[in-house]
Design a protein around this motif. Structure first.
Motif, PDB file in Angstrom:
ATOM      1  N   GLU A 127       0.895  -0.614  -0.231  1.00 35.11           N
ATOM      2  CA  GLU A 127       0.008  -0.224  -0.230  1.00 35.11           C
ATOM      3  C   GLU A 127       0.868   1.253   0.148  1.00 35.11           C
ATOM      4  OE1 GLU A 127      -3.990  -2.074   2.147  1.00 35.11           O
ATOM      5  OE2 GLU A 127      -2.404  -0.699   3.768  1.00 35.11           O
ATOM      6  N   ASN A 128       1.820   1.241   0.254  1.00 35.23           N
ATOM      7  CA  ASN A 128       3.043   2.589   0.238  1.00 35.23           C
ATOM      8  C   ASN A 128       4.106   2.292  -0.009  1.00 35.23           C
ATOM      9  OD1 ASN A 128       1.703   3.648   2.947  1.00 35.23           O
ATOM     10  ND2 ASN A 128       1.701   2.059   3.460  1.00 35.23           N
ATOM     11  N   PRO A 129       3.970   1.932  -1.439  1.00 30.21           N
ATOM     12  CA  PRO A 129       5.386   1.783  -2.718  1.00 30.21           C
ATOM     13  C   PRO A 129       6.599   3.198  -2.382  1.00 30.21           C
ATOM     14  CG  PRO A 129       3.446   2.566  -4.250  1.00 30.21           C
ATOM     15  CD  PRO A 129       2.938   2.383  -2.344  1.00 30.21           C
ATOM     16  N   VAL A 151       9.018 -12.924   3.570  1.00 32.07           N
ATOM     17  CA  VAL A 151      10.093 -13.044   2.695  1.00 32.07           C
ATOM     18  C   VAL A 151       9.985 -13.167   1.205  1.00 32.07           C
ATOM     19  CG1 VAL A 151      12.993 -12.784   2.667  1.00 32.07           C
ATOM     20  CG2 VAL A 151      12.184 -12.706   5.331  1.00 32.07           C
ATOM     21  N   HIS A 152       9.899 -14.493   1.710  1.00 35.05           N
ATOM     22  CA  HIS A 152       9.266 -15.387   0.719  1.00 35.05           C
ATOM     23  C   HIS A 152       7.790 -14.906   0.116  1.00 35.05           C
ATOM     24  CE1 HIS A 152       9.588 -19.088  -1.918  1.00 35.05           C
ATOM     25  NE2 HIS A 152       8.007 -19.044  -1.898  1.00 35.05           N
ATOM     26  N   GLN A 153       6.977 -14.605   0.131  1.00 30.50           N
ATOM     27  CA  GLN A 153       6.394 -13.757  -0.358  1.00 30.50           C
ATOM     28  C   GLN A 153       6.648 -11.988  -0.658  1.00 30.50           C
ATOM     29  OE1 GLN A 153       3.136 -15.082  -1.223  1.00 30.50           O
ATOM     30  NE2 GLN A 153       2.537 -15.785   1.245  1.00 30.50           N
ATOM     31  N   ALA A 154       7.691 -11.780  -0.450  1.00 31.21           N
ATOM     32  CA  ALA A 154       7.784  -9.953  -0.935  1.00 31.21           C
ATOM     33  C   ALA A 154       8.230 -10.646  -2.169  1.00 31.21           C
ATOM     34  CB  ALA A 154       8.605  -9.691   0.184  1.00 31.21           C
ATOM     35  N   ALA A 155       9.826 -11.745  -1.891  1.00 27.66           N
ATOM     36  CA  ALA A 155      10.330 -11.947  -3.116  1.00 27.66           C
ATOM     37  C   ALA A 155       9.463 -12.326  -4.187  1.00 27.66           C
ATOM     38  CB  ALA A 155      11.392 -12.713  -2.855  1.00 27.66           C
ATOM     39  N   ARG A 160      10.446  -4.964  -3.788  1.00 28.84           N
ATOM     40  CA  ARG A 160      11.161  -3.947  -2.774  1.00 28.84           C
ATOM     41  C   ARG A 160      11.878  -3.194  -1.752  1.00 28.84           C
ATOM     42  NH1 ARG A 160      13.855  -6.643  -7.687  1.00 28.84           N
ATOM     43  NH2 ARG A 160      15.661  -6.324  -6.629  1.00 28.84           N
ATOM     44  N   ASN A 161      10.423  -3.072  -0.773  1.00 27.07           N
ATOM     45  CA  ASN A 161      10.359  -1.766  -0.641  1.00 27.07           C
ATOM     46  C   ASN A 161       9.793  -2.848   1.191  1.00 27.07           C
ATOM     47  OD1 ASN A 161       7.550  -2.337  -1.241  1.00 27.07           O
ATOM     48  ND2 ASN A 161       6.815  -0.443  -0.377  1.00 27.07           N
ATOM     49  N   PHE A 162      10.446  -3.850   1.293  1.00 28.33           N
ATOM     50  CA  PHE A 162       9.960  -4.543   2.416  1.00 28.33           C
ATOM     51  C   PHE A 162      11.840  -4.817   2.291  1.00 28.33           C
ATOM     52  CE2 PHE A 162       9.597  -8.797   5.091  1.00 28.33           C
ATOM     53  CZ  PHE A 162       8.438  -8.208   5.506  1.00 28.33           C
ATOM     54  N   SER A 163      11.450  -5.486   3.792  1.00 25.38           N
ATOM     55  CA  SER A 163      13.056  -5.733   4.343  1.00 25.38           C
ATOM     56  C   SER A 163      12.426  -5.961   5.773  1.00 25.38           C
ATOM     57  CB  SER A 163      14.068  -5.350   4.800  1.00 25.38           C
ATOM     58  OG  SER A 163      13.705  -3.584   5.342  1.00 25.38           O
ATOM     59  N   LEU A 164      13.423  -7.262   6.389  1.00 20.46           N
ATOM     60  CA  LEU A 164      13.228  -7.877   7.697  1.00 20.46           C
ATOM     61  C   LEU A 164      14.564  -7.342   8.378  1.00 20.46           C
ATOM     62  CD1 LEU A 164      11.120 -10.307   8.830  1.00 20.46           C
ATOM     63  CD2 LEU A 164      12.907 -11.851   8.359  1.00 20.46           C
ATOM     64  N   TYR A 294      16.413  -8.626   1.290  1.00 18.07           N
ATOM     65  CA  TYR A 294      15.817  -8.143   1.717  1.00 18.07           C
ATOM     66  C   TYR A 294      16.227  -7.648   3.332  1.00 18.07           C
ATOM     67  CZ  TYR A 294      12.541  -9.683  -1.633  1.00 18.07           C
ATOM     68  OH  TYR A 294      12.674  -9.127  -2.933  1.00 18.07           O
ATOM     69  N   ASP A 295      17.655  -7.998   3.408  1.00 10.81           N
ATOM     70  CA  ASP A 295      17.860  -7.949   5.196  1.00 10.81           C
ATOM     71  C   ASP A 295      18.510  -6.680   5.695  1.00 10.81           C
ATOM     72  OD1 ASP A 295      19.559  -7.595   7.585  1.00 10.81           O
ATOM     73  OD2 ASP A 295      20.712  -9.494   6.704  1.00 10.81           O
ATOM     74  N   ALA A 296      17.104  -6.029   6.392  1.00  7.98           N
ATOM     75  CA  ALA A 296      17.453  -4.950   6.723  1.00  7.98           C
ATOM     76  C   ALA A 296      19.038  -3.806   7.182  1.00  7.98           C
ATOM     77  CB  ALA A 296      16.149  -4.142   7.665  1.00  7.98           C
ATOM     78  N   GLU A 297      19.887  -4.983   7.794  1.00  5.53           N
ATOM     79  CA  GLU A 297      20.850  -4.987   7.924  1.00  5.53           C
ATOM     80  C   GLU A 297      21.502  -4.387   7.307  1.00  5.53           C
ATOM     81  OE1 GLU A 297      23.055  -6.358  11.949  1.00  5.53           O
ATOM     82  OE2 GLU A 297      21.212  -7.610  11.734  1.00  5.53           O
ATOM     83  N   HIS A 298      21.467  -4.744   5.839  1.00  8.12           N
ATOM     84  CA  HIS A 298      22.180  -5.026   5.282  1.00  8.12           C
ATOM     85  C   HIS A 298      22.091  -3.264   4.550  1.00  8.12           C
ATOM     86  CE1 HIS A 298      24.472  -5.659   1.831  1.00  8.12           C
ATOM     87  NE2 HIS A 298      24.209  -5.753   0.918  1.00  8.12           N
ATOM     88  N   ARG A 299      20.758  -3.176   4.303  1.00 11.68           N
ATOM     89  CA  ARG A 299      19.655  -2.433   3.328  1.00 11.68           C
ATOM     90  C   ARG A 299      19.973  -0.928   4.053  1.00 11.68           C
ATOM     91  NH1 ARG A 299      13.764  -3.126   0.731  1.00 11.68           N
ATOM     92  NH2 ARG A 299      14.802  -4.880   0.712  1.00 11.68           N
ATOM     93  N   PHE A 300      20.350  -1.216   5.572  1.00  7.64           N
ATOM     94  CA  PHE A 300      20.030   0.316   5.898  1.00  7.64           C
ATOM     95  C   PHE A 300      21.662   0.397   6.696  1.00  7.64           C
ATOM     96  CE2 PHE A 300      16.059  -0.485   6.302  1.00  7.64           C
ATOM     97  CZ  PHE A 300      15.395   0.151   5.546  1.00  7.64           C
TER      98      PHE A 300
END
Ligand code: SF4
Lengths: 374, 101
Positions: A127-129, A151-155, A160-164, A294-300
């Motif tokens: 809902e918030n791309p 994570v599997h569903q996001a893939a 691409r705007n979802f991470s864990l 999808y790894d937030a530590e990596h992304r941020f």
């Protein structure tokens, strides 16, 4: 409600208690691994109904409590960013990081949202791309499959705007670490039923054998816990140490194959730090290399965060069963659920919070609990 | 957070390629993902954790467990292995001796 009330029947509880009283001949310390069981035990006063020979030691199975401080600080850092919608289970809000918590981040303008399921976070991402949606993925083997599915569903959906932000932990390595501790008094384990609903019981016979310790898979209702205790005490008194399933209505030996396959697909095992305890080898999961984006530590890139625990908090000893919560000097005075010093006072599954909630003062103080809540 | 609770499946439907169900938790109805227990049927009970069914609750096994509790003590006297019982009693005696010594 089916499967709940039947397993709270006081007459059957009496039967189980009688059997335990008749069986026990000497002192035994049993550890219930799971915080949900700790909560049930204190809430129903089960520990006070047992013969005095049977001591229940509360284990480290509260995910909120053992999530490392460093990861909480990373969560606070990510949640403060303007582009981020930070999603978490409700009981992480008040877990103290170094200096503040998610609740405070929210009052300072951070977009922190409480969700019931990781799939709710996926919906928010759809809902918030134009925003980054981060889900705080902590928990034991029970919570890992839902987070893996997100994570599997996001893939699958190409979100691409979802991470864990992930810190999953596993029970068997914790049992190993507890048994290896030189101070260990535990003679039998009540294994966490719902962890075994997912993982099955295959990992436990080797542990039971190596440490000569009975392991009884146990459910969460009062009768389930009494049955777990009863079977553990029977084994101890007979000098046996095997794995038994006292929760067969929800646990089969092979666990849930679909969930285990998804765990293998999305995660790989890793060493994990446990708050208050330290690093336990191979005790957790992180995202597998193929899901790294999808790894937030990596992304941020939130490396280089230093942390400091309040010196007064003795939750490490509480989590290892070396100290009962009310034996901590801060309990109920400087440390309460409103002003928690440690994570074990925050989550309702934390031993300190369970003792506080059900007023277990252990005779160490007569001060009314309300007096300390201003 | 770690708690998982039993609920009854009311309705099942496919949504965006995902198997979902409405599950009743003693009056509170929630949407639950069935991907991990795909053969769950309407009317059955399941353990649910953070919106996911993790395992079917086996009614037959629940009944057997309750029956075991009801017969505790009685069954042992009727059908227990007398040799094992004697051995256990001996052990218990020995243990008590140890404690006294
Ligand atoms: S009572 Fe508070 S300070 Fe003491 S161990 Fe528990 S959480 Fe830490």
């Amino acid at each position: 409600m089916k499967y709940i009330e039947e397993f709270q029947d006081p007459l059957l509880a009496e039967r189980l208690l009688e059997d335990i009283h008749a069986t026990v001949t000497r002192p035994w310390a049993l550890m219930e691994v799971c915080g949900g069981q700790t909560h049930s035990i204190i809430r129903h006063g089960i520990d006070q109904l047992l013969p005095e020979e049977v001591e229940l030691i509360h284990g480290p199975g509260c995910p909120v409590c053992v999530t490392p401080l460093e990861l909480i600080d990373k969560a606070l850092e990510i949640a403060s960013r303007p582009e981020v919608i930070f999603c978490s289970f409700g009981d992480m809000l008040r877990v103290p990081g170094t200096g503040r918590d998610l609740f405070q981040v929210r009052s300072e303008g951070g977009d922190v949202r409480v969700v019931y399921s990781p799939l709710d976070a996926l919906t928010l991402a759809r809902e918030n791309p134009d925003r980054e949606v981060v889900f705080f993925g902590i928990g034991f083997e029970t919570t890992a499959p839902p987070n893996a599915m997100a994570v599997h569903q996001a893939a699958r959906l190409g979100l691409r705007n979802f991470s864990l932000l992930v810190s999953h932990v596993r029970v068997p390595p914790a049992i190993e670490a507890i048994m290896r501790s030189p101070d260990c008094r535990v003679r039998a384990f009540l294994a966490a039923g719902h962890v075994c609903s997912v993982m099955g019981t295959e990992e436990y016979p080797a542990l039971a054998e190596r440490h000569e310790v009975p392991i009884v898979v146990t459910g969460f209702e009062p009768l389930d816990i009494l049955e777990g205790v009863r079977r553990a005490v029977r084994q101890l008194e007979a000098g046996r140490h095997t794995v038994e399933n006292a929760y067969p209505r929800a646990v089969v030996a092979q666990g849930n194959p679909a969930a285990r396959a998804m765990l293998d697909e999305v995660f790989s095992t890793t060493d994990r730090g446990w708050r208050g305890i330290g690093v336990i080898p191979d005790s957790g999961w992180r995202l597998a290399p193929r899901y790294r984006e999808y790894d937030a530590e990596h992304r941020f890139s939130v490396e280089g965060i230093t942390t400091r625990e309040p010196a007064a908090c003795r939750s490490g000893e509480v989590l290892q069963g070396l100290l009962k919560p009310h034996e901590c000097e801060a309990f109920g005075t400087t440390c309460t659920p409103r002003t928690p010093l440690g994570a074990t006072m925050v989550s309702s599954e934390g031993a300190c919070a369970a003792y506080y909630l059900y007023r277990r003062l252990g005779g160490t103080t007569d001060a009314p609990l309300e007096a300390s809540i201003r | 957070m770690c708690l998982a609770v039993p609920g009854k499946v009311l309705r099942i439907e496919e949504r965006d390629g995902t198997r979902m169900a409405s599950v009743d938790f003693g009056g509170v109805v929630k949407e639950v993902c069935l991907e991990y227990v795909p053969d769950l049927r309407v009317g059955e009970y399941t353990i649910v954790h953070v919106g996911f069914a993790l395992q079917r609750l086996d009614e037959e096994s629940a009944r057997q467990t309750l029956e075991l509790f009801e017969n505790l003590g009685l069954l042992e006297e009727e059908f227990g292995d007398p040799w094992q019982a004697a051995e256990d009693a001996q052990r218990a005696d020995d243990a008590q001796q140890e404690v006294r010594l």
